[in-house]
Design an enzyme around this catalytic site. Structure first.
Site, PDB file in Angstrom:
ATOM      1  N   ILE A 153       0.859  -1.249   0.033  1.00 33.91           N
ATOM      2  CA  ILE A 153       0.014   0.069  -0.016  1.00 33.91           C
ATOM      3  C   ILE A 153       0.801   1.376  -0.087  1.00 33.91           C
ATOM      4  O   ILE A 153       0.783   2.212  -0.726  1.00 33.91           O
ATOM      5  CB  ILE A 153      -1.123   0.036   1.298  1.00 33.91           C
ATOM      6  N   HIS A 201      -7.747 -11.158  -6.276  1.00 35.14           N
ATOM      7  CA  HIS A 201      -9.029 -11.784  -5.875  1.00 35.14           C
ATOM      8  C   HIS A 201     -10.157 -11.194  -6.953  1.00 35.14           C
ATOM      9  O   HIS A 201      -9.833 -10.050  -7.446  1.00 35.14           O
ATOM     10  CB  HIS A 201      -9.650 -11.462  -4.553  1.00 35.14           C
TER      11      HIS A 201
END
Lengths: 573, 115, 410
Positions: free
Chosen positions: A93, A130
């Protein structure tokens, strides 16, 4: 739930000794309970309130204090430096935000308490991109996941990291199919994920080796895989190419604010001024928020153990397969079977709560459970194929959603917290959004322009095993070091190791080199190449052998030269 | 008394009994076992295999051994002497680097080459 | 493309012996070695005890290797050092793709001898749990650091597994000044040779704990302690036997695995008992003719003397194979009973004129064991005072051409 009812429930269900108050628009729990399960349970009940979050300061009897700071480094390297943006945390991040922000003509600093990129959660996960099916519709998780997933082709091309859109299969036995199928379809629709029902025959065609008793499932074409640490490093290296500074072994001690604005931060390496502070501290983001003065959440580390199987098993499946005991409410149990970008099979991760954020120990219970679950789906694999296993902790909040927003209290502070699974999949979209939030904050303070030298494309270094023989020969002819193999299991060359040692974020620990090149990640697990790597690190960097580290400070690999009987050695005469 | 012979890979399990002033040794497949047992009782000896420091970058250590057995209780004293030695020239395998180490009458010889 | 009659993969004791034999038989050989020097693992095995059977001398590892190396130097044998085999393909001949400082090349050969040795089993393969700190080494890795590089892996060491390299390292580290706190073995018998238990442990008062295993590792950065538990005969942990022992180094000597990944890529089946290929008495693969396997790649040997011996057989037979232009051997399986851990070769071919050498291990300890060999209707018996899994036995049988063979150990 009504606040009084919640308070009563916590007291009644767990302990009357828990103090419950409201602080910073969050429910705050304090006191001492019997065990960690109670801490978690209380936090989960508190999360049912409409407040922003839960400040769960409950302790349990005999809880040990965890020491996160591994460095005793103290200097003035960064003292009185001025930055436009400081990012705390060099995980995926922090690094992706730094890279997106480097499009702008601003001064950016990333600090991390460790000595490399992606030391914690970013290198301790399954690398799955995902599709965005699992998150609850309407959550930040669902939003960023679906969006982030779509950005991966672009990012992988620009940043030169391996990404494969393999697709995934969720498979069921009879009982599950009947019950869960309608929910899955509905959720896919709500989250905007395309999926296709596949019957037994189709499953067999896609994955001929998996259990023949599975009667149906869903094919989700948008699922992908990456190497999570290589991707993080790619982001970081491109950020550095575009002018971002990174400082390791640097940690936040305090912040100084004026008029609800951060003016500077105090670190072990000096006082650093900044116009904007971004919290990407992963499992420690609640502690950072506390120091900055806007904490309304608590990270409860949820551990996941992962098994890596020998490459020999790689051809048993083609993509990602998970048999669902997956329960829409809960967190995944035992994860899936994933063919990694390097074509090993990865099993897991499982999920369980534990009190310590950096406790990465593995358990035979966990490893056996994962193995048993997946070997029932893929009968060809067994314990003998295991080459390694490890664990990581997810940075979960009690609200179980990402927190991505400008602080409502401290105007130049941004929370990017609670980024647990599907954090990797969401990183590209989170970082682009945080870029916007940051630029807005900066624009209100100063005039900023685009960075005209910005180059979105990272050059990287040659990864031999990805190249055709002709290309390999071209590289070896130019530099014979690329023809000298150091890691015999993964066929990693001296040239590759040298290039990561001398890259713009030098890899000088064993694990740092491993993350970038895969050296030592094969079936011998570094048995043959560890001594060779020590020699290369010593020769290329001049670091004395005794000081070469495996990972963090204190992880020295060798003790001393032989032939030196001395006080340190046992006197035997 | 029981002993394991260490002379050869057979690892014979020796049985030693004392009758009057004589040792009766059984269990040995060959004569060497007999002598090993006798020595082990009177004056146990071992070969030392170790390394010496060199000045050569590509061969920082060179393997050496005692050219015959030395008393067991002198092993660490001998090690200390070997450890002080630094090889500064290229020599053939089998060369003596330390003569009569610790007055044992035994020499330390190299067991490998330096290319 | 360069062409050879025999390409030998691996320049350790098996490969060197094979190369010399091939040269003796008048065929052209190439050794491909991944390291900078020939000699394989012998280079770091500076202790003595090598060559007692073959040369009737107690040589150190480097000395044993030099004996072969010095002869090879003066023969017409090609050697490629610092060269890795990437893959092997087969049509009429074998095509071996290699990589080294000169790039990637393909070599053609009529036969291949695999003398690729073995690797050490890792901590993960024996399912050690807990943290993953620095300071956990395979015995062979620690041996390389200590003997070749001249660095001590640690100061207070625990050794898990009583394999020979672990025992040798217990003595070696002690000699260099480290403290070896103990050797822990999960089985109720040691894995290493009895003489090594005696001269490496007992000589230095290093305790050996049988029926013990390490159940947890502590230490975030460098290993700080291990949890040790007692186990019963089925290797199940005994309750309340846990003990935590502080240490800064853990050395593993928990077994060796033949390196046969190149063979597996070719589609060759691995014998689960030996972890090597199935071969006939020519040490030729029973599945792909022209492939010969010897040394520790075939099965893990106790003694280098046997490794060299198997290399010589493979070398000789590879040349016969080329000269006779044989295509396939007709093989019969050697039947063994359950008291064998394994036997090598697993097959006998119909052209077996000469005496045949078998290597075998018993599955458990036997006192006064009897080996019955059935050759068609004839029975030969052989007695052993003692048989233990840790010690390999060699057996030579003559005149078994075209006979059905089975063996019973009792």
């Amino acid at each position: 739930m009504n606040i009084q009812k919640l308070k009563n429930k916590i007291k009644k269900d767990i302990s009357y000794d828990i103090d419950i108050s409201i602080q910073n628009n969050a429910l705050k729990l304090e006191g001492v309970v019997e065990n960690w399960e109670q801490v978690i349970k209380a936090g989960k009940i508190a999360a049912m309130s409409d407040f922003d979050g839960v400040i769960n300061n409950l302790k349990f009897i005999n809880q040990e204090k965890e020491n996160f700071i591994n460095t005793d480094l103290k200097d003035n390297k960064l003292n009185n430096k001025k930055y436009d943006v400081i990012i705390i945390g060099a995980g995926i991040i922090g690094c992706s935000i730094a890279r997106e922000l480097s499009k702008w003509n601003i001064k950016i600093l990333v600090i991390d308490k460790e000595n490399d990129i992606a030391v914690h959660t970013s290198s301790r996960n399954d690398g799955m991109i995902h599709p965005g099916l699992s998150p609850k519709p309407g959550t930040k998780k669902a939003y960023y996941n679906v969006l982030g997933n779509k950005l991966y082709e672009k990012k992988s091309k620009e940043l030169n990291f391996e990404f494969k859109r393999t697709g995934s299969l969720i498979v069921f036995d009879k009982w599950h199919l009947k019950f869960i199928s309608p929910f899955i379809k509905l959720r896919a629709k709500k989250n905007g994920v395309y999926l296709k029902y596949v019957d037994k025959k189709q499953i067999n065609m896609i994955e001929p080796n998996i259990d023949k008793n599975l009667i149906g499932g869903f094919l989700i074409p948008s699922t992908g895989i990456i190497s999570p640490y290589k991707t993080t490093i790619a982001y970081a290296e491109n950020a550095v190419e575009n002018g971002v500074d990174i400082s390791f072994e640097t940690f936040l001690k305090d912040v100084y604010k004026e008029n609800n604005e951060v003016v500077y931060i105090e670190t072990n390496r000096g006082r650093i001024f900044t116009k904007c502070l971004i919290n990407c501290a992963g499992v420690h983001s609640d502690e950072v928020a506390e120091i900055v003065g806007d904490r309304f959440y608590t990270i409860h580390p949820r551990k996941g153990e992962i098994i890596i199987l020998d490459k020999k098993t790689g051809n048993f499946i083609n993509s990602v397969v998970s048999k669902t005991d997956f329960n829409l409410k809960n967190n995944s149990k035992g994860g899936g079977i994933i063919k990694t970008v390097e074509e090993n099979l990865l099993l897991g991760p499982n999920a369980y709560e534990q009190p310590y954020k950096e406790d990465y120990s593995t358990t035979s219970k966990g490893i056996n459970e994962i193995m048993n679950k997946h070997s029932s789906v893929l009968k060809q694999i067994n314990k003998k194929d295991i080459i390694t296993y490890f664990s990581g902790t997810r940075a979960s909040t009690y609200k179980e959603d990402f927190i991505i927003k400008q602080s409502s209290k401290i105007s130049n502070f941004i929370h990017v917290s609670g980024i647990q699974s599907p954090g990797i999949a969401s990183a590209p979209s989170i970082s682009e959004d945080v870029e916007k939030i940051t630029i807005n904050i900066l624009k209100s303070k100063t005039n900023i322009n685009q960075n005209i030298k910005y180059n979105p494309n990272r050059k990287g270094y040659p990864i031999l095993y990805l190249l055709e023989d002709k290309e390999k020969n071209r590289i070896i002819n130019k530099n014979p070091d690329f023809g000298k193999i150091v890691c015999r299991c993964e066929m990693i060359s001296y040239g590759e190791i040298k290039s990561v040692i001398h890259s713009n974020i030098p890899a000088i620990t064993l694990d740092a080199i491993k993350r970038r090149t895969r050296v030592g990640m094969g079936r011998c697990q570094g048995g043959f190449c560890t001594p060779l790597l020590l020699k290369i690190i010593h020769e290329e960097t001049g670091i004395e052998y005794e000081k070469i580290l495996k990972k963090g400070l204190g992880s020295n690999l060798i003790f001393k030269e032989t032939k030196k009987f001395g006080d340190d050695f046992i006197e035997r005469i | 008394m029981k002993l394991t012979c260490i002379v050869c890979p057979n690892s014979c399990e020796l049985n030693i009994e004392k009758e009057k002033n004589e040792y009766i040794i059984t269990g040995n497949k060959c004569k060497r076992g007999y002598y090993f047992a006798l020595n082990e009782l009177k004056d146990p000896r071992r070969t030392i295999c170790t390394t010496i420091k060199t000045i050569f970058k590509d061969k920082p250590r060179l393997s050496v051994k005692t050219n015959s057995e030395v008393p067991k209780n002198k092993i660490f004293e001998i090690m200390q002497n070997i450890n002080k030695f630094i090889l500064k020239e290229k020599i053939e395998p089998g060369s003596i680097v330390l003569k009569n180490v610790c007055n044992t009458g035994v020499d330390i010889i190299t067991t490998d080459e330096i290319e | 493309m360069k062409e050879y009659e025999v390409i030998i993969i691996g320049g350790g004791p098996a490969g060197m012996a094979a190369a010399l034999k091939v040269n003796n038989e008048g065929c052209k050989a190439l050794i491909i070695e991944r390291e900078e020097r020939l000699g394989g693992i012998l280079k770091q095995c500076i202790h003595d005890g090598f060559g007692v059977l073959k040369f009737n001398e107690r040589l150190t590892g480097p000395e044993y290797a030099l004996k072969y190396k010095n002869i090879i130097k003066n023969k017409d044998i090609d050697i490629l050092l610092k060269t890795f085999v990437i893959e092997i393909k087969k049509d009429k001949d074998f095509h071996i793709k290699i990589i080294n400082e000169n790039g990637i090349h393909i070599l053609k050969t009529k036969t291949v001898i695999f003398s690729t040795g073995c690797r050490e089993r890792t901590s993960k393969q024996i399912f050690i749990q807990g943290e993953r700190p620095a300071g956990i080494y395979n015995a062979g890795t620690a041996q390389y650091m200590t003997n070749i590089m001249g660095f001590m892996p640690g100061k207070n060491c625990i050794i898990l597994g009583s394999g020979d390299i672990g025992l040798i390292m217990a003595r070696r580290l002690t000699l260099e000044g480290a403290k070896v706190l103990g050797v822990y073995e999960i089985k109720d018998t040691p894995s290493g040779l009895t003489r090594n238990i005696r001269q490496c442990l007992y000589d230095y008062d290093i305790p050996l704990y049988l029926s013990h295993s390490i159940t947890k590792i502590f230490g975030k950065e460098r290993i700080e302690a291990v949890e040790i538990s007692k186990v019963n005969k089925n290797y199940e942990l005994i309750e309340n036997s846990k003990k935590i022992i502080k240490c800064d180094t853990l050395i593993l000597s928990v077994g060796l695995i033949p390196e046969n990944e190149l063979l597996e890529d070719l589609g060759i089946t691995i014998d689960k008992k030996t972890n090597g290929a199935f071969v006939d008495n020519d040490f030729m693969s029973v599945e792909i003719p022209g492939i010969f396997i010897c040394g520790n790649a075939l099965h893990v040997n106790d003694l280098v003397d046997y490794v060299s011996e198997s290399g010589e057989i493979a070398g000789k037979k590879a040349c016969e194979y080329i000269k006779n232009k044989k295509t396939n051997n007709k093989n019969t399986k050697v039947d063994i009973n359950e008291n064998f851990l394994y036997i090598v070769p697993q097959y006998i071919n119909e052209n077996s004129n000469d005496e045949i050498i078998f290597y075998f291990r018993s599955k458990k300890r036997f006192e006064n064991a009897k080996l019955k060999i059935f050759l068609d209707d004839k029975i030969v018996e052989k007695n052993y005072n003692k048989l233990i899994p840790a010690e390999m036995e060699k057996l030579t049988i003559k005149n078994i051409k075209n006979k059905k063979i089975s063996m019973i150990l009792e």
